[in-house]
Write a protein that holds these residues in place. Structure first.
Motif, short mmCIF file in Angstrom:
data_model
loop_
_atom_site.label_atom_id
_atom_site.label_comp_id
_atom_site.label_asym_id
_atom_site.label_seq_id
_atom_site.Cartn_x
_atom_site.Cartn_y
_atom_site.Cartn_z
N ASN A 1 -9.46 -23.32 -9.55
CA ASN A 1 -8.52 -22.22 -9.76
C ASN A 1 -8.67 -20.97 -8.89
O ASN A 1 -9.02 -20.22 -9.47
CB ASN A 1 -8.89 -21.46 -11.42
CG ASN A 1 -8.60 -20.58 -12.06
OD1 ASN A 1 -7.55 -21.07 -12.13
ND2 ASN A 1 -9.45 -20.11 -12.56
N ASP A 2 -8.66 -21.86 -7.47
CA ASP A 2 -8.98 -20.35 -6.15
C ASP A 2 -7.71 -19.49 -6.54
O ASP A 2 -7.70 -18.70 -5.62
CB ASP A 2 -9.00 -21.48 -5.33
CG ASP A 2 -10.47 -21.22 -4.85
OD1 ASP A 2 -11.29 -20.95 -5.62
OD2 ASP A 2 -10.69 -21.12 -3.68
N VAL B 1 -5.71 -18.53 -8.92
CA VAL B 1 -6.88 -17.09 -9.89
C VAL B 1 -7.93 -16.10 -9.70
O VAL B 1 -7.07 -15.00 -9.21
CB VAL B 1 -7.10 -17.77 -11.70
CG1 VAL B 1 -7.25 -16.20 -11.95
CG2 VAL B 1 -5.82 -18.43 -11.88
N ARG B 2 -8.63 -16.93 -8.62
CA ARG B 2 -9.59 -16.23 -8.33
C ARG B 2 -9.33 -15.33 -6.91
O ARG B 2 -9.44 -14.16 -6.97
CB ARG B 2 -10.69 -17.18 -7.55
CG ARG B 2 -11.43 -16.06 -7.23
CD ARG B 2 -12.94 -17.49 -7.09
NE ARG B 2 -12.78 -18.36 -6.29
CZ ARG B 2 -13.14 -18.22 -4.68
NH1 ARG B 2 -13.94 -16.82 -4.56
NH2 ARG B 2 -13.33 -19.07 -3.41
N PHE B 3 -7.99 -15.58 -6.35
CA PHE B 3 -7.90 -15.03 -5.05
C PHE B 3 -6.81 -13.81 -5.76
O PHE B 3 -7.15 -12.47 -4.83
CB PHE B 3 -6.32 -15.79 -4.45
CG PHE B 3 -5.79 -15.12 -3.54
CD1 PHE B 3 -6.64 -14.76 -2.06
CD2 PHE B 3 -4.52 -14.55 -3.33
CE1 PHE B 3 -5.89 -14.40 -0.84
CE2 PHE B 3 -3.91 -13.95 -2.46
CZ PHE B 3 -4.63 -13.43 -1.58
N GLU C 1 -7.75 -12.22 -8.55
CA GLU C 1 -7.85 -10.96 -9.42
C GLU C 1 -8.94 -10.24 -7.75
O GLU C 1 -9.16 -9.74 -8.37
CB GLU C 1 -9.23 -12.13 -10.60
CG GLU C 1 -9.29 -12.98 -11.38
CD GLU C 1 -9.18 -13.54 -12.30
OE1 GLU C 1 -10.48 -13.95 -12.00
OE2 GLU C 1 -9.16 -13.55 -13.33
N SER C 2 -9.38 -11.12 -7.19
CA SER C 2 -10.08 -10.72 -5.49
C SER C 2 -9.62 -9.57 -5.07
O SER C 2 -10.15 -8.96 -4.67
CB SER C 2 -10.46 -11.71 -5.00
OG SER C 2 -9.95 -12.01 -4.13
N ASN D 1 -9.38 -7.02 -8.22
CA ASN D 1 -10.05 -6.02 -8.10
C ASN D 1 -10.97 -4.92 -6.89
O ASN D 1 -11.14 -4.19 -7.61
CB ASN D 1 -10.98 -6.69 -8.80
CG ASN D 1 -10.72 -7.36 -10.15
OD1 ASN D 1 -10.41 -6.57 -10.89
ND2 ASN D 1 -11.40 -8.52 -10.00
N SER E 1 -8.93 -9.55 2.79
CA SER E 1 -9.47 -10.36 1.85
C SER E 1 -9.40 -11.33 3.18
O SER E 1 -8.78 -12.02 4.03
CB SER E 1 -8.71 -11.16 1.38
OG SER E 1 -8.15 -10.12 -0.01
N PHE F 1 -11.32 -19.21 0.24
CA PHE F 1 -10.67 -19.57 -1.08
C PHE F 1 -10.46 -21.35 -1.00
O PHE F 1 -10.11 -22.06 0.77
CB PHE F 1 -9.79 -18.90 -1.25
CG PHE F 1 -10.14 -17.89 -1.62
CD1 PHE F 1 -10.02 -17.43 -3.01
CD2 PHE F 1 -9.25 -16.67 -1.03
CE1 PHE F 1 -10.46 -16.26 -3.56
CE2 PHE F 1 -9.74 -15.06 -1.64
CZ PHE F 1 -9.85 -15.45 -2.93
#
Length: 82
Positions: free
Chosen positions: A20-21, A23-25, A27-28, A31, A75, A80
């Motif tokens: 799920n990275d 999505v995590r990427f 979001e980071s 945010n 980032s 990731f």
């Protein structure tokens, strides 16, 4: 680069995240810098609909958009899984 999808000659310009990275990427990046998904989309030259496709896993992220997101957000891509 190890985050390129090299399993298919047609996917060479896309990032292949594990699990799920993706999505995590997203979001980071959002945010850390943007208030809304629409604001993120406008800053990287994508539609909000495409952001939704990336978040749902329906679409792979183009390498050009990935690089722009890394540059804008600062980032670390190595945090990731690819």
């Amino acid at each position: 680069m190890k985050y390129l999808d090299t399993n298919d000659k047609y996917d060479l310009n896309y990032v292949k995240f594990k699990d799920n990275d993706q999505v995590r990427f997203f979001e980071s990046v959002k945010n850390g810098r943007f208030a809304t998904w629409k604001e993120l989309a406008e800053n990287i030259g994508l539609s909000k609909g495409m952001i939704s496709n990336y978040l749902s896993g329906k679409s792979k992220l183009p390498l050009t958009a990935f690089k722009k997101m890394v540059e804008i957000s600062g980032s670390n891509p190595q945090s990731f899984s690819f």
